[in-house]
Design an enzyme around this catalytic site. Structure first.
Site, PDB file in Angstrom:
ATOM      1  N   HIS A  59       0.769  -1.041   0.113  1.00 13.09           N
ATOM      2  CA  HIS A  59       0.086   0.091   0.028  1.00 13.09           C
ATOM      3  C   HIS A  59       0.951   1.260   0.067  1.00 13.09           C
ATOM      4  O   HIS A  59       0.693   2.164  -0.659  1.00 13.09           O
ATOM      5  CB  HIS A  59      -1.025   0.054   1.224  1.00 13.09           C
ATOM      6  CG  HIS A  59      -1.743   1.034   1.502  1.00 13.09           C
ATOM      7  ND1 HIS A  59      -2.515   1.660   0.160  1.00 13.09           N
ATOM      8  CD2 HIS A  59      -2.506   1.522   2.643  1.00 13.09           C
ATOM      9  CE1 HIS A  59      -3.392   2.536   0.748  1.00 13.09           C
ATOM     10  NE2 HIS A  59      -3.267   2.482   2.014  1.00 13.09           N
ATOM     11  N   GLU A 175      -8.380  -1.719   9.375  1.00 14.04           N
ATOM     12  CA  GLU A 175      -8.997  -0.585   9.381  1.00 14.04           C
ATOM     13  C   GLU A 175     -10.418  -0.703   9.244  1.00 14.04           C
ATOM     14  O   GLU A 175     -10.871  -1.616   8.734  1.00 14.04           O
ATOM     15  CB  GLU A 175      -8.471   0.361   8.255  1.00 14.04           C
ATOM     16  CG  GLU A 175      -6.798   0.780   8.618  1.00 14.04           C
ATOM     17  CD  GLU A 175      -6.265   1.591   7.263  1.00 14.04           C
ATOM     18  OE1 GLU A 175      -5.437   2.535   7.849  1.00 14.04           O
ATOM     19  OE2 GLU A 175      -6.474   1.113   6.239  1.00 14.04           O
TER      20      GLU A 175
END
Ligand SMILES: [Zn+2]
Length: 212
Positions: A59, A175
Site C-alpha cells: 500500500h 482499518e
C-alpha cells in the site's frame, strides 16, 4: 462459558462513506430473477480500502508484500482492545500506561466507533494514530494494529507518516472496525482479508469475543 462472538465489521453497501479520492462502492445485480434471469448475481465495484479492511505493505512500499502474503496469525488470536479518550489523536502519552508488549495485536476503540459509522459522509476529523504513536508502536514491536475508522493516519495530518512507520515495521493493519459494542480488554480476534493476489489491501470480516 465463552462469550458470544461480536461482529466488528461494517456492512458494505452502495453509497457508503469512503476515503475522498477512493472509488465509491457500487453493488448491483448483474443478473436478476426479477428480470427473468435464472439467478441473482451481484456485481461489486469499490476500492479495497473501504469499510472494514486490511492494509498490506505494498500500500505504501512499491516492493512490499501483498495482502495474500499476510501470515494468518497476524489477525487470528489473542488481541487487546484499548480505549482511547483523546478526541483528536492517539498519542504515546496515552499508550505508555498500557504497557504494550512485543507481538501484541492491539485494537484501538476511539470515539470513531460511535460517531463515524452513523453517516454515509466521510468524516474528516476522525481520531487517528499520530506519527509519534505509530513510531512508539513500532518500537514496542507489536504484530497487528486495528483502528475504528478508514485510516490509521489522519486526514489532515500524519497519513503517510503513520502508515510508513507501521507498515515499515512489519505491523499488519486493520482499518474500519466498529468497536462500539466491545468493552476494552482481552479478546480473541478473527479477521480474514479476502485473498486478492498482490493487493495493497482487501475487505475483511472481523469478529471477536471477550476473554474472561
Ligand atoms: Zn487501508
Amino acid at each position: 462459558m465463552a462469550e458470544d462472538w461480536i461482529d466488528v465489521s461494517v456492512p458494505l453497501r452502495t453509497g457508503m462513506g469512503h476515503w475522498p479520492d477512493n472509488p465509491p462502492v457500487l453493488i448491483e445485480r448483474a443478473l436478476d430473477i426479477e428480470h427473468g434471469d435464472a439467478a441473482n448475481v451481484s456485481k461489486l465495484s469499490m476500492g479495497v480500502h473501504t469499510g472494514t479492511h486490511m492494509d498490506a505493505p505494498v500500500h505504501f512500499f512499491p516492493t512490499g508484500k501483498g495482502i495474500d502474503s499476510m501470515p494468518l496469525t497476524a489477525a487470528i488470536g489473542r488481541a487487546r482492545v484499548i480505549e482511547i479518550f483523546d478526541p483528536v489523536s492517539i498519542k504515546p502519552e496515552e499508550l505508555r500506561p498500557h504497557l504494550i508488549q512485543p507481538a501484541e495485536r492491539i485494537l484501538f476503540k476511539t470515539r470513531n466507533s460511535s460517531v463515524c459509522w452513523q453517516t454515509n459522509d466521510f468524516v474528516k476529523d476522525f481520531v487517528y494514530i499520530s506519527s509519534e504513536a505509530a513510531q512508539y508502536l513500532a518500537e514496542q514491536k507489536i504484530q497487528t494494529v486495528g483502528v475504528d475508522y478508514l485510516s490509521v493516519g489522519g486526514f489532515f495530518k500524519d497519513g503517510p507518516e503513520t502508515h510508513h512507520a507501521l507498515l515499515g515495521a512489519g505491523i499488519w493493519i486493520i482499518e474500519g472496525l466498529n468497536l462500539s459494542n466491545v468493552r476494552p480488554g482481552l479478546v480473541e480476534l478473527i479477521c480474514l482479508p479476502i485473498k486478492f493476489e498482490g493487493s495493497d489491501g482487501a475487505p475483511a470480516r472481523a469478529i471477536l469475543r471477550l476473554v474472561n
